[in-house]
Design a protein around this motif. Sequence first.
Motif, PDB file in Angstrom:
ATOM      1  N   ARG A 171      -6.578 143.011   1.663  1.00 31.87           N
ATOM      2  CA  ARG A 171      -5.616 141.936   1.946  1.00 31.87           C
ATOM      3  C   ARG A 171      -5.291 141.885   3.432  1.00 31.87           C
ATOM      4  O   ARG A 171      -5.215 140.816   4.032  1.00 31.87           O
ATOM      5  N   ILE A 172      -5.094 143.052   4.034  1.00 28.36           N
ATOM      6  CA  ILE A 172      -4.786 143.111   5.470  1.00 28.36           C
ATOM      7  C   ILE A 172      -5.960 142.563   6.277  1.00 28.36           C
ATOM      8  O   ILE A 172      -5.765 141.821   7.242  1.00 28.36           O
ATOM      9  N   ALA A 173      -7.177 142.892   5.872  1.00 27.78           N
ATOM     10  CA  ALA A 173      -8.368 142.428   6.597  1.00 27.78           C
ATOM     11  C   ALA A 173      -8.496 140.907   6.564  1.00 27.78           C
ATOM     12  O   ALA A 173      -9.073 140.313   7.473  1.00 27.78           O
ATOM     13  N   ARG A 174      -7.945 140.273   5.526  1.00 23.89           N
ATOM     14  CA  ARG A 174      -8.025 138.816   5.423  1.00 23.89           C
ATOM     15  C   ARG A 174      -6.968 138.107   6.262  1.00 23.89           C
ATOM     16  O   ARG A 174      -7.009 136.885   6.415  1.00 23.89           O
ATOM     17  N   LEU A 175      -5.996 138.844   6.816  1.00 24.82           N
ATOM     18  CA  LEU A 175      -4.963 138.212   7.635  1.00 24.82           C
ATOM     19  C   LEU A 175      -5.538 137.716   8.950  1.00 24.82           C
ATOM     20  O   LEU A 175      -6.430 138.328   9.528  1.00 24.82           O
ATOM     21  N   SER A 176      -4.989 136.622   9.414  1.00 22.92           N
ATOM     22  CA  SER A 176      -5.357 136.103  10.732  1.00 22.92           C
ATOM     23  C   SER A 176      -4.090 135.523  11.360  1.00 22.92           C
ATOM     24  O   SER A 176      -3.092 135.311  10.662  1.00 22.92           O
ATOM     25  N   PRO A 177      -4.112 135.268  12.656  1.00 22.95           N
ATOM     26  CA  PRO A 177      -2.924 134.687  13.299  1.00 22.95           C
ATOM     27  C   PRO A 177      -2.507 133.351  12.693  1.00 22.95           C
ATOM     28  O   PRO A 177      -1.357 132.945  12.820  1.00 22.95           O
ATOM     29  N   THR A 178      -3.422 132.684  12.011  1.00 24.58           N
ATOM     30  CA  THR A 178      -3.082 131.387  11.420  1.00 24.58           C
ATOM     31  C   THR A 178      -2.772 131.480   9.926  1.00 24.58           C
ATOM     32  O   THR A 178      -2.558 130.457   9.278  1.00 24.58           O
ATOM     33  N   SER A 179      -2.745 132.697   9.366  1.00 25.18           N
ATOM     34  CA  SER A 179      -2.431 132.854   7.946  1.00 25.18           C
ATOM     35  C   SER A 179      -1.037 132.305   7.655  1.00 25.18           C
ATOM     36  O   SER A 179      -0.096 132.540   8.411  1.00 25.18           O
ATOM     37  N   GLN A 180      -0.939 131.568   6.571  1.00 25.69           N
ATOM     38  CA  GLN A 180       0.343 131.000   6.150  1.00 25.69           C
ATOM     39  C   GLN A 180       1.031 131.979   5.201  1.00 25.69           C
ATOM     40  O   GLN A 180       0.374 132.571   4.336  1.00 25.69           O
ATOM     41  N   PRO A 181       2.352 132.150   5.341  1.00 23.66           N
ATOM     42  CA  PRO A 181       3.074 133.041   4.430  1.00 23.66           C
ATOM     43  C   PRO A 181       2.968 132.532   2.990  1.00 23.66           C
ATOM     44  O   PRO A 181       3.046 131.333   2.749  1.00 23.66           O
ATOM     45  N   GLN A 182       2.772 133.459   2.055  1.00 22.51           N
ATOM     46  CA  GLN A 182       2.750 133.082   0.645  1.00 22.51           C
ATOM     47  C   GLN A 182       4.120 133.293   0.021  1.00 22.51           C
ATOM     48  O   GLN A 182       4.396 132.803  -1.066  1.00 22.51           O
ATOM     49  N   TRP A 183       4.960 134.069   0.677  1.00 21.33           N
ATOM     50  CA  TRP A 183       6.355 134.245   0.302  1.00 21.33           C
ATOM     51  C   TRP A 183       7.066 134.741   1.549  1.00 21.33           C
ATOM     52  O   TRP A 183       6.467 135.334   2.417  1.00 21.33           O
ATOM     53  N   GLY A 184       8.322 134.459   1.655  1.00 20.07           N
ATOM     54  CA  GLY A 184       9.065 134.864   2.842  1.00 20.07           C
ATOM     55  C   GLY A 184       8.784 133.957   4.019  1.00 20.07           C
ATOM     56  O   GLY A 184       8.152 132.911   3.890  1.00 20.07           O
ATOM     57  N   ARG A 185       9.259 134.372   5.201  1.00 19.69           N
ATOM     58  CA  ARG A 185       9.124 133.531   6.387  1.00 19.69           C
ATOM     59  C   ARG A 185       8.388 134.212   7.534  1.00 19.69           C
ATOM     60  O   ARG A 185       8.218 133.631   8.586  1.00 19.69           O
ATOM     61  N   PHE A 186       7.968 135.461   7.359  1.00 19.52           N
ATOM     62  CA  PHE A 186       7.279 136.159   8.438  1.00 19.52           C
ATOM     63  C   PHE A 186       5.909 135.549   8.704  1.00 19.52           C
ATOM     64  O   PHE A 186       5.210 135.137   7.784  1.00 19.52           O
ATOM     65  N   THR A 187       5.522 135.538   9.977  1.00 22.18           N
ATOM     66  CA  THR A 187       4.137 135.238  10.321  1.00 22.18           C
ATOM     67  C   THR A 187       3.325 136.503  10.033  1.00 22.18           C
ATOM     68  O   THR A 187       3.890 137.577   9.764  1.00 22.18           O
ATOM     69  N   ALA A 188       2.015 136.394  10.097  1.00 21.25           N
ATOM     70  CA  ALA A 188       1.170 137.568   9.874  1.00 21.25           C
ATOM     71  C   ALA A 188       1.518 138.678  10.866  1.00 21.25           C
ATOM     72  O   ALA A 188       1.642 139.851  10.494  1.00 21.25           O
ATOM     73  N   GLN A 189       1.714 138.309  12.128  1.00 18.77           N
ATOM     74  CA  GLN A 189       2.038 139.314  13.148  1.00 18.77           C
ATOM     75  C   GLN A 189       3.380 139.983  12.855  1.00 18.77           C
ATOM     76  O   GLN A 189       3.523 141.199  12.998  1.00 18.77           O
ATOM     77  N   GLU A 190       4.368 139.196  12.462  1.00 19.81           N
ATOM     78  CA  GLU A 190       5.691 139.750  12.173  1.00 19.81           C
ATOM     79  C   GLU A 190       5.643 140.685  10.962  1.00 19.81           C
ATOM     80  O   GLU A 190       6.302 141.729  10.952  1.00 19.81           O
ATOM     81  N   MET A 191       4.865 140.326   9.956  1.00 19.83           N
ATOM     82  CA  MET A 191       4.773 141.169   8.766  1.00 19.83           C
ATOM     83  C   MET A 191       4.104 142.500   9.085  1.00 19.83           C
ATOM     84  O   MET A 191       4.561 143.553   8.654  1.00 19.83           O
ATOM     85  N   VAL A 192       3.024 142.473   9.862  1.00 20.27           N
ATOM     86  CA  VAL A 192       2.350 143.720  10.224  1.00 20.27           C
ATOM     87  C   VAL A 192       3.303 144.606  11.031  1.00 20.27           C
ATOM     88  O   VAL A 192       3.401 145.814  10.793  1.00 20.27           O
ATOM     89  N   CYS A 193       4.052 144.018  11.939  1.00 21.25           N
ATOM     90  CA  CYS A 193       5.030 144.780  12.728  1.00 21.25           C
ATOM     91  C   CYS A 193       6.103 145.362  11.817  1.00 21.25           C
ATOM     92  O   CYS A 193       6.456 146.537  11.921  1.00 21.25           O
ATOM     93  N   HIS A 194       6.627 144.561  10.910  1.00 21.11           N
ATOM     94  CA  HIS A 194       7.673 144.999   9.984  1.00 21.11           C
ATOM     95  C   HIS A 194       7.187 146.180   9.146  1.00 21.11           C
ATOM     96  O   HIS A 194       7.866 147.206   9.038  1.00 21.11           O
ATOM     97  N   VAL A 195       6.007 146.036   8.567  1.00 24.83           N
ATOM     98  CA  VAL A 195       5.486 147.084   7.695  1.00 24.83           C
ATOM     99  C   VAL A 195       5.194 148.352   8.493  1.00 24.83           C
ATOM    100  O   VAL A 195       5.508 149.462   8.057  1.00 24.83           O
ATOM    101  N   SER A 196       4.617 148.211   9.682  1.00 26.22           N
ATOM    102  CA  SER A 196       4.300 149.404  10.463  1.00 26.22           C
ATOM    103  C   SER A 196       5.567 150.127  10.903  1.00 26.22           C
ATOM    104  O   SER A 196       5.614 151.359  10.915  1.00 26.22           O
TER     105      SER A 196
END
Length: 67
Positions: A16-41
């Motif tokens: 799932r992480i490998a499929r993320l890109s800067p243009t990935s649209q959130p499927q739930w929540g409001r984080f961008t892909a970059q924000e989600m990776v930062c949050h999780v890390s």
Amino acid sequence: MPSLFNPHIRDAVLARIARLSPTSQPQWGRFTAQEMVCHVSCELREGLGELETGLPPRRRALAPVSW
């Protein structure tokens, strides 16, 4: 609860992480892909003791005060 120690779960998460890109649209929540990776890390680093955190700013005012 799924565990990253389970190889099948870990592989699914990594895929799932490998499929993320800067243009990935959130499927739930409001984080961008970059924000989600930062949050999780950050959460993982905190759990590993690599990152010190305190109370969230809004809760500091509610914390008991010792005079």
